[in-house]
Structures are given as C-alpha cells and as structure tokens.
Design an enzyme around this catalytic site. Structure first.
Site, PDB file in Angstrom:
ATOM      1  N   HIS A 169     -10.125  18.321  -7.014  1.00 28.91           N
ATOM      2  CA  HIS A 169      -9.208  17.225  -6.717  1.00 28.91           C
ATOM      3  C   HIS A 169      -7.939  17.318  -7.565  1.00 28.91           C
ATOM      4  O   HIS A 169      -6.834  17.024  -7.090  1.00 28.91           O
ATOM      5  CB  HIS A 169      -9.911  15.877  -6.929  1.00 28.91           C
ATOM      6  N   ASP A 184       0.873  -1.170   0.000  1.00 28.26           N
ATOM      7  CA  ASP A 184       0.000   0.000   0.000  1.00 28.26           C
ATOM      8  C   ASP A 184       0.917   1.229   0.000  1.00 28.26           C
ATOM      9  O   ASP A 184       2.116   1.111   0.273  1.00 28.26           O
ATOM     10  CB  ASP A 184      -0.865  -0.060   1.269  1.00 28.26           C
ATOM     11  N   THR A 188      -2.734   0.678  -4.503  1.00 30.68           N
ATOM     12  CA  THR A 188      -3.136   1.849  -3.726  1.00 30.68           C
ATOM     13  C   THR A 188      -4.362   2.546  -4.303  1.00 30.68           C
ATOM     14  O   THR A 188      -4.633   2.467  -5.504  1.00 30.68           O
ATOM     15  CB  THR A 188      -1.976   2.864  -3.644  1.00 30.68           C
ATOM     16  N   ASP A 199      -0.250   5.144   0.959  1.00 35.46           N
ATOM     17  CA  ASP A 199      -0.509   6.136   2.012  1.00 35.46           C
ATOM     18  C   ASP A 199      -0.575   5.461   3.377  1.00 35.46           C
ATOM     19  O   ASP A 199      -1.393   4.575   3.606  1.00 35.46           O
ATOM     20  CB  ASP A 199      -1.814   6.889   1.715  1.00 35.46           C
TER      21      ASP A 199
END
Ligand code: XBP
Ligand code: MG
Length: 263
Positions: free
Chosen positions: A83, A10, A123, A12
C-alpha cells in the site's frame, strides 16, 4: 448570512474522480512492481470499492482469491508495504496533473472562501493523497484553504462508520447542523448521516452512479458550472443551474428550518 458555517468535503469521487484512472492504476503498478500477477480491472475494482480503504481492499482481494501468502511474511506488514508503494505511484500520477478537480469544485471552493465559509475534508484516503491532489489541482494554495483535513487511519473505523466526519466536526468545533457535507458514494452517505450531517449533497461519480443514497436530500450528476448545468437526480436545485452557496443555503434551510429544532 448563510444558515451553515462550514462545508465538509469527501475527496475520492467528490473533489475529483480519482478511483478508476488514479487509485486503480496505482494499485496495479504497485502489484507489478512487487512481482505479483494481480491486475484489478475496471469492473473488479468497482466491486472492491465496497471495501473502503486501500489496505482493507487489498486484504479483501487476498481473501476473495484465496491467495496464500508466504508464511514467513506478516500479512499486515506485507499489505502495508504494498500500500505504501501504491501511495507513491498514486502521488506520482497526481503530480502529472492526470486527475483534475471535478466540474464546479474549484468554483464552489472559491465562492466559499470568499464568503468566509469554513472548509473541511473528511476522507478515507491517505493524507499524502489529499495533499497531492490539492497541490496539483491547478488552484494555487488550495490545500491551505482547508482548515481541517481529517483523512485515513486517524480514526478506528473507516466509512461507512461516522468516525471521520465526527472527527472533522470535532476539529471544526461545530455541530452537524452547522455544516453541509458533500459526498459521492453510498458508504460516504452512510458515514455522513451517521454523524448527523443531514444537509448533504451527493455528486454521483464514475463508480457510484445509481447507488442508493438513502435520505440524502439532493443528488446531482456534478456541481455544475454556469455554462455546464448540473442535473438533479433526486431533490432539486430550485431553478439554479449549478450548486452555489445560495443553493446550499436553500438546501440547508429545507433540512433545518430557521427557528426549528436543529437536532
Ligand atoms: C475512498 C476510498 C479510498 C481510496 C484509496 O475514500 O475508499 O480508500 O480508494 O485510498 P473517500 P487509500 O471517498 O472517503 O475519499 O489507498 O489511501 O486508502
Ligand atoms: Mg468518495
């Protein structure tokens, strides 16, 4: 030599503790730049992290706050624009070297690379974020060490759905039993287990400490370094001071005993 062929990381919270001082700060910068008075404090952001994915998180916030957007705007396009700006701020932050890799990450990646263990990423985060994190990690060429980088909107459902880990497995051409996954969050653990990745290590991060990691066989405070031992919260490191390939192999063999049914 080892019972597994690849490590699937992963990003974060696992490779680096990016959420509080990275993503959160970048979201706030994007909001301010757009003239919005939205500010995500440390605690509020922690609650919003239950929703994986930045765009999905903004939508949730709008919903929770009952914010009424300008009816002339397409809400998805509006959120996508915000975003995109957030990604720009986040990448700029990473370029300053503000977010280092977590303790033990570079050590384990180097050991894996030298041993010919294949490396992959699964991720929720945007691919640009992964690339910037790896490029500005201080480890030259790190991005190229990863054979597979499965990231962001390339799958229909984000974690806790298993889709992104299944994609990483498909791109590696391996079965779940041939891999070890490394995660930091309850949503990530559900995703990995859902993909059949039972040899799974959790390193708790700022926002995930004390979460319920289900049947993950090993939960640590970090991967550790020889002079900065890792602490086991669940399972054990078999006397090792930090998580290295030998410790991962013991874990993998405990989940998939040699000669046993590998599911
Ligand atoms: C964690 C996430 C991500 C980041 C933000 O993903 O949920 O959404 O918070 O990234 P993981 P984006 O732990 O799977 O790496 O804003 O690019 O979505
Ligand atoms: Mg994570």
């Amino acid at each position: 030599m080892y019972g597994f062929q690849a490590l699937i990381f992963d990003v974060d919270g696992t490779l680096a503790d990016t959420e509080r001082d990275g993503h959160r700060v970048a979201f706030n910068a994007a909001f301010a730049e757009a003239g919005l008075d939205w500010v995500w404090g440390v605690e509020r952001y922690g609650r919003l992290l239950a929703v994986t994915g930045g765009k999905e998180r903004i939508h949730r916030f709008i919903e929770e706050e009952g914010i009424v957007l300008d009816p002339a705007l397409d809400p998805d396009a509006f959120v996508a624009g915000l975003h995109k700006a957030k990604t720009g701020h986040y990448v700029a932050l990473l370029e300053t070297g503000a977010i280092p890799l977590r303790c033990g990450v570079a050590r384990l990646l180097r050991e894996a690379r030298e041993a010919g263990v294949r490396l992959a990423i699964a991720t929720t985060t945007t691919p640009e974020n992964v690339s910037a994190l790896l490029r500005f990690s201080g480890e030259p060429g790190l991005e190229d060490w990863f054979e597979v980088i499965a990231a962001g909107d390339v799958v229909p459902r984000k974690k806790p759905a298993p889709d992104i880990f299944l994609l990483a497995l498909e791109q590696l051409g391996l079965e779940a039993a041939d891999c070890v996954a490394l995660e930091d969050s309850d949503n990530g653990v559900r995703s990995a287990l859902g993909a059949g990745l039972e040899a799974l290590v959790v390193t708790e991060s700022t926002y995930t400490r004390g979460q319920d990691f289900g049947s993950a066989p090993l939960v640590l405070d970090c991967l550790g370094e020889p002079d900065r031992p890792a602490r086991a919260i669940a399972g054990d490191l078999g006397g090792a001071s930090c998580l290295d390939l030998a410790a991962l192999d013991r874990l993998h063999r405990s989940v998939y005993p040699p000669g046993g049914n590998r599911g």
